[in-house]
Every structure is written in structure tokens, then in C-alpha cells.
Design an enzyme around this catalytic site. Structure first.
Site, PDB file in Angstrom:
ATOM      1  N   ASP A  30       0.852  -1.198   0.000  1.00 44.93           N
ATOM      2  CA  ASP A  30       0.000   0.000   0.000  1.00 44.93           C
ATOM      3  C   ASP A  30       0.889   1.249   0.000  1.00 44.93           C
ATOM      4  OD1 ASP A  30      -3.208   0.515   1.078  1.00 44.93           O
ATOM      5  OD2 ASP A  30      -1.785   2.193   1.148  1.00 44.93           O
ATOM      6  N   ILE A  31       0.492   2.222  -0.814  1.00 46.03           N
ATOM      7  CA  ILE A  31       1.293   3.448  -0.956  1.00 46.03           C
ATOM      8  C   ILE A  31       1.260   4.298   0.320  1.00 46.03           C
ATOM      9  CG2 ILE A  31      -0.448   5.002  -1.949  1.00 46.03           C
ATOM     10  CD1 ILE A  31       1.703   5.646  -4.145  1.00 46.03           C
ATOM     11  N   ASN A  86     -12.671  -3.186   2.662  1.00 38.10           N
ATOM     12  CA  ASN A  86     -13.586  -2.048   2.762  1.00 38.10           C
ATOM     13  C   ASN A  86     -14.507  -2.140   1.549  1.00 38.10           C
ATOM     14  OD1 ASN A  86     -12.254  -0.976   5.052  1.00 38.10           O
ATOM     15  ND2 ASN A  86     -10.733   0.011   3.753  1.00 38.10           N
ATOM     16  N   GLN A  93     -14.470   2.331   1.311  1.00 37.58           N
ATOM     17  CA  GLN A  93     -13.783   1.884   0.087  1.00 37.58           C
ATOM     18  C   GLN A  93     -13.469   3.107  -0.773  1.00 37.58           C
ATOM     19  OE1 GLN A  93     -15.855  -1.031  -2.331  1.00 37.58           O
ATOM     20  NE2 GLN A  93     -14.056  -1.400  -3.615  1.00 37.58           N
ATOM     21  N   HIS A  99     -10.366  -5.454  -3.410  1.00 33.85           N
ATOM     22  CA  HIS A  99      -9.028  -5.754  -2.880  1.00 33.85           C
ATOM     23  C   HIS A  99      -9.115  -6.160  -1.424  1.00 33.85           C
ATOM     24  CE1 HIS A  99      -9.822  -1.415  -2.386  1.00 33.85           C
ATOM     25  NE2 HIS A  99      -9.112  -1.491  -1.254  1.00 33.85           N
ATOM     26  N   HIS A 101      -6.951  -6.115   2.166  1.00 37.92           N
ATOM     27  CA  HIS A 101      -5.828  -5.510   2.886  1.00 37.92           C
ATOM     28  C   HIS A 101      -5.244  -6.559   3.825  1.00 37.92           C
ATOM     29  CE1 HIS A 101      -6.582  -1.121   2.118  1.00 37.92           C
ATOM     30  NE2 HIS A 101      -7.822  -1.538   1.951  1.00 37.92           N
TER      31      HIS A 101
HETATM   32  P1  5GP Z   1      -9.678   1.244   0.299  1.00 36.86           P
HETATM   33  O1  5GP Z   1     -10.265   1.401  -1.091  1.00 36.86           O
HETATM   34  O2  5GP Z   1      -9.845  -0.136   0.854  1.00 36.86           O
HETATM   35  O3  5GP Z   1     -10.148   2.306   1.246  1.00 36.86           O
HETATM   36  O4  5GP Z   1      -8.113   1.463   0.202  1.00 36.86           O
HETATM   37  C1  5GP Z   1      -7.396   1.627  -0.964  1.00 36.86           C
HETATM   38  C2  5GP Z   1      -5.945   1.579  -0.590  1.00 36.86           C
HETATM   39  O5  5GP Z   1      -5.176   1.661  -1.773  1.00 36.86           O
HETATM   40  C3  5GP Z   1      -5.490   2.705   0.331  1.00 36.86           C
HETATM   41  O6  5GP Z   1      -4.941   2.145   1.517  1.00 36.86           O
HETATM   42  C4  5GP Z   1      -4.467   3.464  -0.485  1.00 36.86           C
HETATM   43  O7  5GP Z   1      -3.376   3.918   0.285  1.00 36.86           O
HETATM   44  C5  5GP Z   1      -4.038   2.439  -1.526  1.00 36.86           C
HETATM   45  N1  5GP Z   1      -3.673   3.043  -2.797  1.00 36.86           N
HETATM   46  C6  5GP Z   1      -4.408   3.961  -3.495  1.00 36.86           C
HETATM   47  N2  5GP Z   1      -3.765   4.290  -4.637  1.00 36.86           N
HETATM   48  C7  5GP Z   1      -2.637   3.533  -4.663  1.00 36.86           C
HETATM   49  C8  5GP Z   1      -1.555   3.448  -5.614  1.00 36.86           C
HETATM   50  O8  5GP Z   1      -1.520   4.105  -6.646  1.00 36.86           O
HETATM   51  N3  5GP Z   1      -0.546   2.570  -5.310  1.00 36.86           N
HETATM   52  C9  5GP Z   1      -0.565   1.814  -4.167  1.00 36.86           C
HETATM   53  N4  5GP Z   1       0.474   0.991  -3.983  1.00 36.86           N
HETATM   54  N5  5GP Z   1      -1.543   1.888  -3.265  1.00 36.86           N
HETATM   55  C10 5GP Z   1      -2.567   2.758  -3.507  1.00 36.86           C
END
Ligand code: 5GP
Ligand code: ZN
Length: 142
Positions: A30-31, A86, A93, A99, A101
Site C-alpha cells: 500500500d502506498i 472495505n 472503500q 481488494h 488488505h
Molecule cells: P480502500 O479502497 O480499501 O479504502 O483502500 C485503498 C488503498 O489503496 C489505500 O490504503 C491506499 O493507500 C491504496 N492506494 C491507493 N492508490 C494507490 C496506488 O496508486 N498505489 C498503491 N500501492 N496503493 C494505492
């Protein structure tokens, strides 16, 4: 879905720190990590939620999660793992590509369990809620 960021990562059109890959799935860091080794696992084919995830994607995805769970614990000497999804805006989300985590956990890391995510206990009894769910599920109380 060419503008989907996780589709692009899946196709290697934008870079990511890949930690696992097979024909159908990709695991990358995760970034914005919430813990050392915070990993995201995606199906390479776009879908938004677990409900949309095709049956044939389930086994490879969870096999990758199981493999990474073990690898992250060994590589980072983690004491445990929080594994989460999420799903939907209400659940936080942000990226609409399904995805998982994997968040390595360490004794005393200050985090909480999944029980800490929401505090919205029902006004109805759990028997009433169960009856509501069983009606849609089409099952009777065993
Ligand atoms: P969610 O959709 O479950 O809330 O989380 C999406 C996750 O993707 C976040 O934790 C965010 O930091 C990660 N994320 C979003 N864009 C990128 C990206 O371009 N590269 C990476 N490696 N992670 C990302
Ligand atoms: Zn996508």
C-alpha cells in the site's frame, strides 16, 4: 475501466512494490502503509466488490492472501495479521476495484481489532435481525 488505478497496477502500467503475483492476482505494498508490510491483494480482472467477484477468481485470490500472510509474518516477524475488505463508500472503500488488505500486526502497535471499526449496535434483538436475514437467505432456523 481503463482509468481504474488498480487495473493499471495490475497491467504494470503504473509502478508498485509487488510482493506476490500469479496469472490472476497481484499483491503489492500500500502506498500509504498503516503498518510495515501493509499489503493490497487484487484480482487483475476488474470487479468492484466481493459480490461481483467471479467464482473462478476466489480461489487464486485467497490462495495469494494465505501465501502472503505467511510470508509477511516471516519476513517482518509480525505477531499477527488483520485481514480486511472495505466494501462500499459507507465502509470506506476509496478504490472501486475489489481488494484485500493485509496489515501485519505487532504486539503493542496501538491498533485495534475489527471490532473497533464501527460502533452501531442494533436496536432490534439479534433474533429479530437473524430472522430478517434468514428470510432473504431462504433458510429456516436449524
Ligand atoms: P480502500 O479502497 O480499501 O479504502 O483502500 C485503498 C488503498 O489503496 C489505500 O490504503 C491506499 O493507500 C491504496 N492506494 C491507493 N492508490 C494507490 C496506488 O496508486 N498505489 C498503491 N500501492 N496503493 C494505492
Ligand atoms: Zn479496476
Amino acid at each position: 475501466m481503463s482509468e481504474c488505478i488498480f487495473c493499471k497496477i495490475g497491467k504494470k502500467e503504473i509502478p508498485a512494490e509487488v510482493v506476490g503475483e500469479d496469472a490472476r492476482t497481484l499483491a503489492f505494498l500500500d502506498i500509504h502503509p498503516k503498518a510495515p508490510g501493509h499489503t493490497v491483494i487484487i484480482p487483475k480482472a476488474h470487479c468492484e466488490t466481493l459480490i461481483d467477484l467471479p467464482e473462478e477468481e476466489m480461489r487464486p485470490l485467497f490462495a495469494m492472501a494465505k501465501r502472503l500472510d505467511e510470508i509477511l509474518v516471516r519476513a517482518l516477524r509480525a505477531d499477527g495479521m488483520t485481514i480486511g475488505i472495505n466494501q462500499g463508500k459507507a465502509a470506506g472503500q476509496a478504490v472501486p476495484h475489489f481488494h484485500l488488505h493485509l496489515m501485519p500486526r505487532f504486539a503493542g502497535d496501538g491498533g485495534s481489532s475489527v471490532h473497533g471499526i464501527v460502533l452501531n449496535p442494533p436496536r432490534e434483538t439479534i433474533a429479530e435481525i437473524a430472522a430478517q436475514i434468514r428470510k432473504v437467505a431462504g433458510i429456516n432456523q436449524p
